[in-house]
Design a protein around this motif. Sequence first.
Motif, PDB file in Angstrom:
ATOM      1  N   SER A 165       0.813  -1.208   0.000  1.00  0.00           N
ATOM      2  CA  SER A 165       0.000   0.000   0.000  1.00  0.00           C
ATOM      3  C   SER A 165       0.852   1.266   0.000  1.00  0.00           C
ATOM      4  CB  SER A 165      -0.931   0.017   1.217  1.00  0.00           C
ATOM      5  OG  SER A 165      -0.177   0.144   2.416  1.00  0.00           O
ATOM      6  N   GLY A 166       2.056   1.181   0.557  1.00  0.00           N
ATOM      7  CA  GLY A 166       2.891   2.369   0.702  1.00  0.00           C
ATOM      8  C   GLY A 166       2.478   3.234   1.878  1.00  0.00           C
ATOM      9  N   ASP A 167       1.543   2.758   2.666  1.00  0.00           N
ATOM     10  CA  ASP A 167       1.004   3.481   3.828  1.00  0.00           C
ATOM     11  C   ASP A 167       1.651   2.916   5.088  1.00  0.00           C
ATOM     12  OD1 ASP A 167      -0.465   4.587   5.880  1.00  0.00           O
ATOM     13  OD2 ASP A 167      -2.402   3.749   5.238  1.00  0.00           O
ATOM     14  N   ASN A 201       6.661  -6.545   3.856  1.00  0.00           N
ATOM     15  CA  ASN A 201       6.595  -5.239   3.200  1.00  0.00           C
ATOM     16  C   ASN A 201       6.856  -5.375   1.709  1.00  0.00           C
ATOM     17  OD1 ASN A 201       6.663  -2.253   2.952  1.00  0.00           O
ATOM     18  ND2 ASN A 201       8.823  -2.650   2.473  1.00  0.00           N
ATOM     19  N   GLY A 202       6.029  -4.693   0.909  1.00  0.00           N
ATOM     20  CA  GLY A 202       6.213  -4.717  -0.529  1.00  0.00           C
ATOM     21  C   GLY A 202       6.353  -3.336  -1.137  1.00  0.00           C
ATOM     22  N   ALA A 203       6.575  -2.317  -0.289  1.00  0.00           N
ATOM     23  CA  ALA A 203       6.736  -0.943  -0.772  1.00  0.00           C
ATOM     24  C   ALA A 203       8.194  -0.531  -0.612  1.00  0.00           C
ATOM     25  CB  ALA A 203       5.815  -0.004   0.006  1.00  0.00           C
ATOM     26  N   ASP A 204       8.894  -0.367  -1.708  1.00  0.00           N
ATOM     27  CA  ASP A 204      10.340  -0.139  -1.677  1.00  0.00           C
ATOM     28  C   ASP A 204      10.783   1.011  -0.766  1.00  0.00           C
ATOM     29  OD1 ASP A 204       9.915  -2.003  -3.655  1.00  0.00           O
ATOM     30  OD2 ASP A 204      11.337  -1.135  -5.072  1.00  0.00           O
ATOM     31  N   PRO A 205      10.116   2.179  -0.791  1.00  0.00           N
ATOM     32  CA  PRO A 205      10.603   3.297   0.027  1.00  0.00           C
ATOM     33  C   PRO A 205      10.397   3.114   1.531  1.00  0.00           C
ATOM     34  CG  PRO A 205       9.246   4.081  -1.804  1.00  0.00           C
ATOM     35  CD  PRO A 205       9.030   2.612  -1.697  1.00  0.00           C
ATOM     36  N   LEU A 206       9.651   2.092   1.936  1.00  0.00           N
ATOM     37  CA  LEU A 206       9.370   1.893   3.357  1.00  0.00           C
ATOM     38  C   LEU A 206      10.291   0.872   4.024  1.00  0.00           C
ATOM     39  CD1 LEU A 206       5.453   1.836   3.573  1.00  0.00           C
ATOM     40  CD2 LEU A 206       7.016   3.782   3.673  1.00  0.00           C
ATOM     41  N   VAL A 207      11.240   0.315   3.280  1.00  0.00           N
ATOM     42  CA  VAL A 207      12.017  -0.827   3.781  1.00  0.00           C
ATOM     43  C   VAL A 207      12.568  -0.639   5.196  1.00  0.00           C
ATOM     44  CG1 VAL A 207      14.152  -2.140   3.443  1.00  0.00           C
ATOM     45  CG2 VAL A 207      12.550  -1.862   1.554  1.00  0.00           C
ATOM     46  N   PRO A 208      13.379   0.386   5.487  1.00  0.00           N
ATOM     47  CA  PRO A 208      13.972   0.444   6.833  1.00  0.00           C
ATOM     48  C   PRO A 208      12.933   0.691   7.914  1.00  0.00           C
ATOM     49  CG  PRO A 208      14.402   2.478   5.657  1.00  0.00           C
ATOM     50  CD  PRO A 208      13.786   1.528   4.655  1.00  0.00           C
ATOM     51  N   PHE A 209      11.907   1.454   7.573  1.00  0.00           N
ATOM     52  CA  PHE A 209      10.867   1.771   8.552  1.00  0.00           C
ATOM     53  C   PHE A 209      10.022   0.539   8.863  1.00  0.00           C
ATOM     54  CE2 PHE A 209      11.652   5.199   5.472  1.00  0.00           C
ATOM     55  CZ  PHE A 209      12.351   6.083   6.302  1.00  0.00           C
ATOM     56  N   SER A 210       9.739  -0.239   7.836  1.00  0.00           N
ATOM     57  CA  SER A 210       8.978  -1.473   8.025  1.00  0.00           C
ATOM     58  C   SER A 210       9.773  -2.483   8.846  1.00  0.00           C
ATOM     59  CB  SER A 210       8.613  -2.085   6.672  1.00  0.00           C
ATOM     60  OG  SER A 210       7.770  -1.228   5.942  1.00  0.00           O
ATOM     61  N   PHE A 215      12.085  -1.826  11.045  1.00  0.00           N
ATOM     62  CA  PHE A 215      12.132  -1.360  12.427  1.00  0.00           C
ATOM     63  C   PHE A 215      10.787  -1.562  13.123  1.00  0.00           C
ATOM     64  CE2 PHE A 215      11.941   1.873  15.799  1.00  0.00           C
ATOM     65  CZ  PHE A 215      13.105   1.584  16.485  1.00  0.00           C
ATOM     66  N   ALA A 216       9.703  -1.417  12.362  1.00  0.00           N
ATOM     67  CA  ALA A 216       8.359  -1.570  12.930  1.00  0.00           C
ATOM     68  C   ALA A 216       8.016  -3.021  13.233  1.00  0.00           C
ATOM     69  CB  ALA A 216       7.319  -0.979  11.984  1.00  0.00           C
ATOM     70  N   GLY A 217       8.789  -3.963  12.671  1.00  0.00           N
ATOM     71  CA  GLY A 217       8.593  -5.364  13.005  1.00  0.00           C
ATOM     72  C   GLY A 217       7.986  -6.217  11.924  1.00  0.00           C
ATOM     73  N   CYS A 218       8.100  -5.802  10.660  1.00  0.00           N
ATOM     74  CA  CYS A 218       7.596  -6.670   9.595  1.00  0.00           C
ATOM     75  C   CYS A 218       8.401  -7.969   9.578  1.00  0.00           C
ATOM     76  CB  CYS A 218       7.642  -5.980   8.228  1.00  0.00           C
ATOM     77  SG  CYS A 218       9.269  -5.806   7.501  1.00  0.00           S
ATOM     78  N   SER A 220      13.247   5.225  -4.139  1.00  0.00           N
ATOM     79  CA  SER A 220      12.191   6.232  -4.254  1.00  0.00           C
ATOM     80  C   SER A 220      11.906   6.564  -5.712  1.00  0.00           C
ATOM     81  CB  SER A 220      12.585   7.498  -3.486  1.00  0.00           C
ATOM     82  OG  SER A 220      12.625   7.246  -2.091  1.00  0.00           O
ATOM     83  N   LEU A 221      12.960   6.621  -6.517  1.00  0.00           N
ATOM     84  CA  LEU A 221      12.764   6.934  -7.936  1.00  0.00           C
ATOM     85  C   LEU A 221      11.979   5.828  -8.638  1.00  0.00           C
ATOM     86  CD1 LEU A 221      13.356   8.902 -10.251  1.00  0.00           C
ATOM     87  CD2 LEU A 221      15.490   7.651 -10.663  1.00  0.00           C
ATOM     88  N   LEU A 222      12.313   4.591  -8.357  1.00  0.00           N
ATOM     89  CA  LEU A 222      11.560   3.477  -8.941  1.00  0.00           C
ATOM     90  C   LEU A 222      10.084   3.563  -8.558  1.00  0.00           C
ATOM     91  CD1 LEU A 222      13.938   0.428  -8.277  1.00  0.00           C
ATOM     92  CD2 LEU A 222      13.519   1.536 -10.475  1.00  0.00           C
ATOM     93  N   TRP A 223       9.835   3.846  -7.296  1.00  0.00           N
ATOM     94  CA  TRP A 223       8.461   3.840  -6.770  1.00  0.00           C
ATOM     95  C   TRP A 223       7.615   4.959  -7.368  1.00  0.00           C
ATOM     96  CZ3 TRP A 223       6.255  -0.052  -4.345  1.00  0.00           C
ATOM     97  CH2 TRP A 223       5.055   0.148  -3.662  1.00  0.00           C
ATOM     98  N   GLN A 224       8.256   6.049  -7.792  1.00  0.00           N
ATOM     99  CA  GLN A 224       7.497   7.175  -8.355  1.00  0.00           C
ATOM    100  C   GLN A 224       6.747   6.769  -9.617  1.00  0.00           C
ATOM    101  OE1 GLN A 224      10.305  10.357  -8.938  1.00  0.00           O
ATOM    102  NE2 GLN A 224      10.674  10.598  -6.733  1.00  0.00           N
TER     103      GLN A 224
END
Length: 299
Positions: free
Chosen positions: A168-170, A186-195, A197-200, A242-246
């Motif tokens: 979702s990217g959310d 996680n399947g949203a590239d720009p969220l990798v480190p945050f996901s 850390f969040a416990g994915c 981020s560029l890929l995801w745009q």
Amino acid sequence: MKSFAFQGLNIALTTPFDPNGRIDFNRLEEHVERYLAAGVDGFVFSSGTGMHVYLAPDESKTLIERGARIVAGRAKIIAQTSALLTSDVVDRTQFAKDAGADGVMLLPPFFEGPSTDDSVFDFYAEVSKVGLPIIGYNVPQAVGIRITPDLLRRLSELAEFRAIKDSSGDLAGQVKLIGTGVEILNGADPLVPFSLFAGCSGLIWGGANVTPRACVSIVKAAKEKRWDDVQTQWRVLEPIMSLLWQGDYGGYVPSAYAAAEITGYGSGAVRKPFRPVPAERIAALKEALGSLIEQETAR
């Protein structure tokens, strides 16, 4: 990350094509071996990044069968078996099971399909009867159906429903899904480190086709809770992810194919209806990759 069959980095593998747009099965083994050498934990064959919706059913099946044979137990095998008809999904899932897949990833009913929680549950319940672990797929911006925490808890009661891939990217929404206790990929590239850390529980990552060694490294650092290293590595990875995801210049898939060519992991040109990306996009991809080009090609 938790003890989970599909933890770590599962690469949403690009499908190799020849100049005429046919799947290049002769290149498939070399293609898979490069990513095994980079250290990925699993492969998604017939992935979205691998142009699943633009593969004929028999092509998708052959790709899964040959891919599983090449990997031969050295990594996990996830087969995408999404289709419009439930009976087709069941058939594809049974084929994937017989071919040796460890699990399947599949979209809920899509393209103006039923969208109530009951209908989504019934769909996954039907496929669950095949007896192969299921990874659901939350990508509401493309499918029109959002997997909510309440629906995810209900789906997790199915014997074979093991996880959800959240593209979702959310991030706030993903954190709520993680809070259910169900495994989240996680399947949203720009969220990798945050996901992470969040416990994915792991990743299904299309951008890993481009920079597999760097992607494996950041996942390893997160697993070892070396968060300073994760932050440092992400500063290098973030511009290209981020560029890929745009999705400019024709979408995510053509850019992923083009960027992988730059780093030495090419799989041919994208299949129609996609068009190759223009020269200015290639220049932007090279700029975003920066030092990663040398890092990935020095192997």
